[in-house]
Design a protein around this motif. Structure first.
Motif, PDB file in Angstrom:
ATOM      1  N   LYS A   1       0.826  -1.210   0.000  1.00  0.00           N
ATOM      2  CA  LYS A   1       0.000   0.000   0.000  1.00  0.00           C
ATOM      3  C   LYS A   1       0.861   1.262   0.000  1.00  0.00           C
ATOM      4  CE  LYS A   1      -3.936   2.110   2.372  1.00  0.00           C
ATOM      5  NZ  LYS A   1      -4.932   1.929   3.474  1.00  0.00           N
ATOM      6  N   LEU A   2       1.903   1.272   0.824  1.00  0.00           N
ATOM      7  CA  LEU A   2       2.770   2.449   0.955  1.00  0.00           C
ATOM      8  C   LEU A   2       4.007   2.371   0.064  1.00  0.00           C
ATOM      9  CD1 LEU A   2       2.656   2.957   4.843  1.00  0.00           C
ATOM     10  CD2 LEU A   2       1.189   3.996   3.089  1.00  0.00           C
ATOM     11  N   ASN A   3       4.113   1.310  -0.719  1.00  0.00           N
ATOM     12  CA  ASN A   3       5.279   1.088  -1.577  1.00  0.00           C
ATOM     13  C   ASN A   3       6.563   1.073  -0.752  1.00  0.00           C
ATOM     14  OD1 ASN A   3       6.659   0.573  -3.939  1.00  0.00           O
ATOM     15  ND2 ASN A   3       6.818   2.716  -4.545  1.00  0.00           N
ATOM     16  N   TYR A   4       6.537   0.326   0.331  1.00  0.00           N
ATOM     17  CA  TYR A   4       7.690   0.214   1.225  1.00  0.00           C
ATOM     18  C   TYR A   4       8.408  -1.111   0.996  1.00  0.00           C
ATOM     19  CZ  TYR A   4      10.305  -0.391   5.594  1.00  0.00           C
ATOM     20  OH  TYR A   4      11.289  -0.628   6.523  1.00  0.00           O
ATOM     21  N   GLN A   5       9.617  -1.046   0.483  1.00  0.00           N
ATOM     22  CA  GLN A   5      10.518  -2.181   0.316  1.00  0.00           C
ATOM     23  C   GLN A   5       9.964  -3.307  -0.565  1.00  0.00           C
ATOM     24  OE1 GLN A   5      13.647  -2.039   3.961  1.00  0.00           O
ATOM     25  NE2 GLN A   5      11.995  -3.499   4.239  1.00  0.00           N
ATOM     26  N   VAL A   6       9.036  -2.988  -1.455  1.00  0.00           N
ATOM     27  CA  VAL A   6       8.494  -4.018  -2.343  1.00  0.00           C
ATOM     28  C   VAL A   6       9.511  -4.380  -3.417  1.00  0.00           C
ATOM     29  CG1 VAL A   6       6.678  -4.604  -3.989  1.00  0.00           C
ATOM     30  CG2 VAL A   6       6.116  -3.327  -1.906  1.00  0.00           C
ATOM     31  N   SER A   7       9.995  -3.368  -4.149  1.00  0.00           N
ATOM     32  CA  SER A   7      10.990  -3.651  -5.181  1.00  0.00           C
ATOM     33  C   SER A   7      12.272  -4.195  -4.557  1.00  0.00           C
ATOM     34  CB  SER A   7      11.291  -2.389  -6.001  1.00  0.00           C
ATOM     35  OG  SER A   7      11.850  -1.373  -5.184  1.00  0.00           O
ATOM     36  N   GLU A   8      12.577  -3.749  -3.331  1.00  0.00           N
ATOM     37  CA  GLU A   8      13.777  -4.241  -2.649  1.00  0.00           C
ATOM     38  C   GLU A   8      13.677  -5.745  -2.376  1.00  0.00           C
ATOM     39  OE1 GLU A   8      13.609   0.156  -1.624  1.00  0.00           O
ATOM     40  OE2 GLU A   8      12.186  -1.487  -1.953  1.00  0.00           O
ATOM     41  N   ALA A   9      12.480  -6.224  -2.040  1.00  0.00           N
ATOM     42  CA  ALA A   9      12.300  -7.653  -1.766  1.00  0.00           C
ATOM     43  C   ALA A   9      12.528  -8.478  -3.031  1.00  0.00           C
ATOM     44  CB  ALA A   9      10.901  -7.910  -1.210  1.00  0.00           C
ATOM     45  N   PHE A  10      11.924  -8.058  -4.134  1.00  0.00           N
ATOM     46  CA  PHE A  10      12.111  -8.780  -5.397  1.00  0.00           C
ATOM     47  C   PHE A  10      13.558  -8.664  -5.883  1.00  0.00           C
ATOM     48  CE2 PHE A  10       7.489  -8.442  -5.471  1.00  0.00           C
ATOM     49  CZ  PHE A  10       7.110  -9.661  -6.023  1.00  0.00           C
ATOM     50  N   THR A  11      14.169  -7.495  -5.673  1.00  0.00           N
ATOM     51  CA  THR A  11      15.551  -7.300  -6.105  1.00  0.00           C
ATOM     52  C   THR A  11      16.501  -8.181  -5.300  1.00  0.00           C
ATOM     53  OG1 THR A  11      15.104  -5.026  -6.795  1.00  0.00           O
ATOM     54  CG2 THR A  11      17.405  -5.616  -6.401  1.00  0.00           C
ATOM     55  N   ALA A  12      16.236  -8.337  -4.001  1.00  0.00           N
ATOM     56  CA  ALA A  12      17.063  -9.213  -3.171  1.00  0.00           C
ATOM     57  C   ALA A  12      17.007 -10.647  -3.684  1.00  0.00           C
ATOM     58  CB  ALA A  12      16.595  -9.147  -1.714  1.00  0.00           C
ATOM     59  N   VAL A  13      15.812 -11.082  -4.079  1.00  0.00           N
ATOM     60  CA  VAL A  13      15.653 -12.420  -4.652  1.00  0.00           C
ATOM     61  C   VAL A  13      16.425 -12.526  -5.963  1.00  0.00           C
ATOM     62  CG1 VAL A  13      13.991 -14.000  -5.720  1.00  0.00           C
ATOM     63  CG2 VAL A  13      13.447 -12.901  -3.537  1.00  0.00           C
ATOM     64  N   ALA A  14      16.309 -11.500  -6.815  1.00  0.00           N
ATOM     65  CA  ALA A  14      16.990 -11.516  -8.112  1.00  0.00           C
ATOM     66  C   ALA A  14      18.507 -11.576  -7.935  1.00  0.00           C
ATOM     67  CB  ALA A  14      16.598 -10.283  -8.922  1.00  0.00           C
ATOM     68  N   HIS A  15      19.039 -10.815  -6.997  1.00  0.00           N
ATOM     69  CA  HIS A  15      20.486 -10.836  -6.727  1.00  0.00           C
ATOM     70  C   HIS A  15      20.942 -12.235  -6.313  1.00  0.00           C
ATOM     71  CE1 HIS A  15      22.216  -6.837  -7.156  1.00  0.00           C
ATOM     72  NE2 HIS A  15      21.111  -6.308  -6.656  1.00  0.00           N
ATOM     73  N   GLU A  16      20.157 -12.866  -5.441  1.00  0.00           N
ATOM     74  CA  GLU A  16      20.534 -14.200  -4.978  1.00  0.00           C
ATOM     75  C   GLU A  16      20.421 -15.235  -6.097  1.00  0.00           C
ATOM     76  OE1 GLU A  16      21.851 -17.216  -2.355  1.00  0.00           O
ATOM     77  OE2 GLU A  16      22.073 -15.030  -2.420  1.00  0.00           O
ATOM     78  N   LEU A  17      19.414 -15.102  -6.946  1.00  0.00           N
ATOM     79  CA  LEU A  17      19.285 -15.996  -8.097  1.00  0.00           C
ATOM     80  C   LEU A  17      20.499 -15.879  -9.013  1.00  0.00           C
ATOM     81  CD1 LEU A  17      15.507 -15.481  -8.959  1.00  0.00           C
ATOM     82  CD2 LEU A  17      16.561 -17.649  -8.277  1.00  0.00           C
ATOM     83  N   LEU A  18      20.910 -14.642  -9.276  1.00  0.00           N
ATOM     84  CA  LEU A  18      22.077 -14.430 -10.120  1.00  0.00           C
ATOM     85  C   LEU A  18      23.344 -14.980  -9.475  1.00  0.00           C
ATOM     86  CD1 LEU A  18      21.757 -10.846 -11.671  1.00  0.00           C
ATOM     87  CD2 LEU A  18      21.728 -13.039 -12.864  1.00  0.00           C
ATOM     88  N   ARG A  19      23.487 -14.742  -8.180  1.00  0.00           N
ATOM     89  CA  ARG A  19      24.681 -15.220  -7.482  1.00  0.00           C
ATOM     90  C   ARG A  19      24.789 -16.740  -7.592  1.00  0.00           C
ATOM     91  NH1 ARG A  19      26.459 -17.627  -3.122  1.00  0.00           N
ATOM     92  NH2 ARG A  19      24.357 -18.097  -2.366  1.00  0.00           N
ATOM     93  N   ARG A  20      23.671 -17.418  -7.377  1.00  0.00           N
ATOM     94  CA  ARG A  20      23.691 -18.875  -7.432  1.00  0.00           C
ATOM     95  C   ARG A  20      23.933 -19.370  -8.855  1.00  0.00           C
ATOM     96  NH1 ARG A  20      19.209 -21.403  -3.270  1.00  0.00           N
ATOM     97  NH2 ARG A  20      19.626 -20.034  -1.503  1.00  0.00           N
TER      98      ARG A  20
END
Length: 213
Positions: free
Chosen positions: A164-183
């Motif tokens: 609702k407040l756009n708090y850390q939403v893109s950050e959550a998906f980006t954290a997942v994307a970074h870990e996917l790339l790392r692996r």
């Protein structure tokens, strides 16, 4: 099944994207669809409960690498539980979402984690525990420390968000994307393009659709 396309990568890149299947799991009304809609469209809507599964795609560019996230938003109602198992097969990542103002949803997210443990080897899937609806802080039933402790004890990523407040939403998906790339770069997780769904099994489970009005 509803499909929503996300942003496209910069026109200058000719790099083939790495394709990853990401599933959203959690109880009904914890905000899974709202998180996906905020991430894809940078907008917030009060969305009706998902029936079966909804499908989104989003292109991202991280550290010069192009990713395509195929996001499967599963229904949270118990009657769709068996259908959700069909959709999370072959997933590369999962967001386990709970409502910080609903302790039962936190317990349900923990149960989903146990089911993922039975389905995947530790290096086969990236999992992030997401405590959504921080805008309901005054009604909080799950503390930040509780969420963080469960994530740390099970070696999960963790983040609190508010669609609702756009708090850390893109950050959550980006954290997942970074870990996917790392692996992927470390050879710990094979890239899966066009994750397959058994359509016959899906049909037996019943037709699915999603309301995104």
């Amino acid at each position: 099944m509803a499909q929503v396309k996300g942003n496209t990568p910069p026109q200058s890149t000719s790099q083939q994207p790495s394709v990853f299947k990401v599933v959203l799991l959690g109880s009904s009304s914890v905000g899974k669809s709202s998180l996906a809609f905020r991430f894809i469209k940078n907008d917030f809507k009060e969305i009706l409960p998902t029936l079966g599964c909804a499908f989104f795609t989003q292109m991202m560019e991280i550290d010069g690498c192009v990713l395509k996230l195929e996001i499967w938003d599963t229904a949270g109602q118990e009657k769709y539980h068996s259908v959700c198992h069909i959709y999370f097969r072959g997933a590369n990542a999962a967001l386990l979402v709970y409502d910080i103002a609903n302790k039962d949803s936190f317990h349900r997210a923990q149960k989903w984690w146990k089911e993922l443990e039975n389905e995947f080897q530790p290096e086969e899937i990236v999992v992030i525990l997401v405590g959504n609806k921080t805008d309901l802080e005054d009604s909080r039933e799950v503390t930040l420390e509780e969420g963080k402790a469960f994530a740390e004890s099970n070696k999960l990523l963790f983040m609190e968000t508010s669609a609702k407040l756009n708090y850390q939403v893109s950050e959550a998906f980006t954290a997942v994307a970074h870990e996917l790339l790392r692996r992927e770069q470390n050879g710990g997780q094979a890239q899966r393009k066009n994750p397959a769904v058994d359509l016959k099994e899906k049909a037996r489970a019943g037709k699915s659709r999603c309301c995104l009005d």
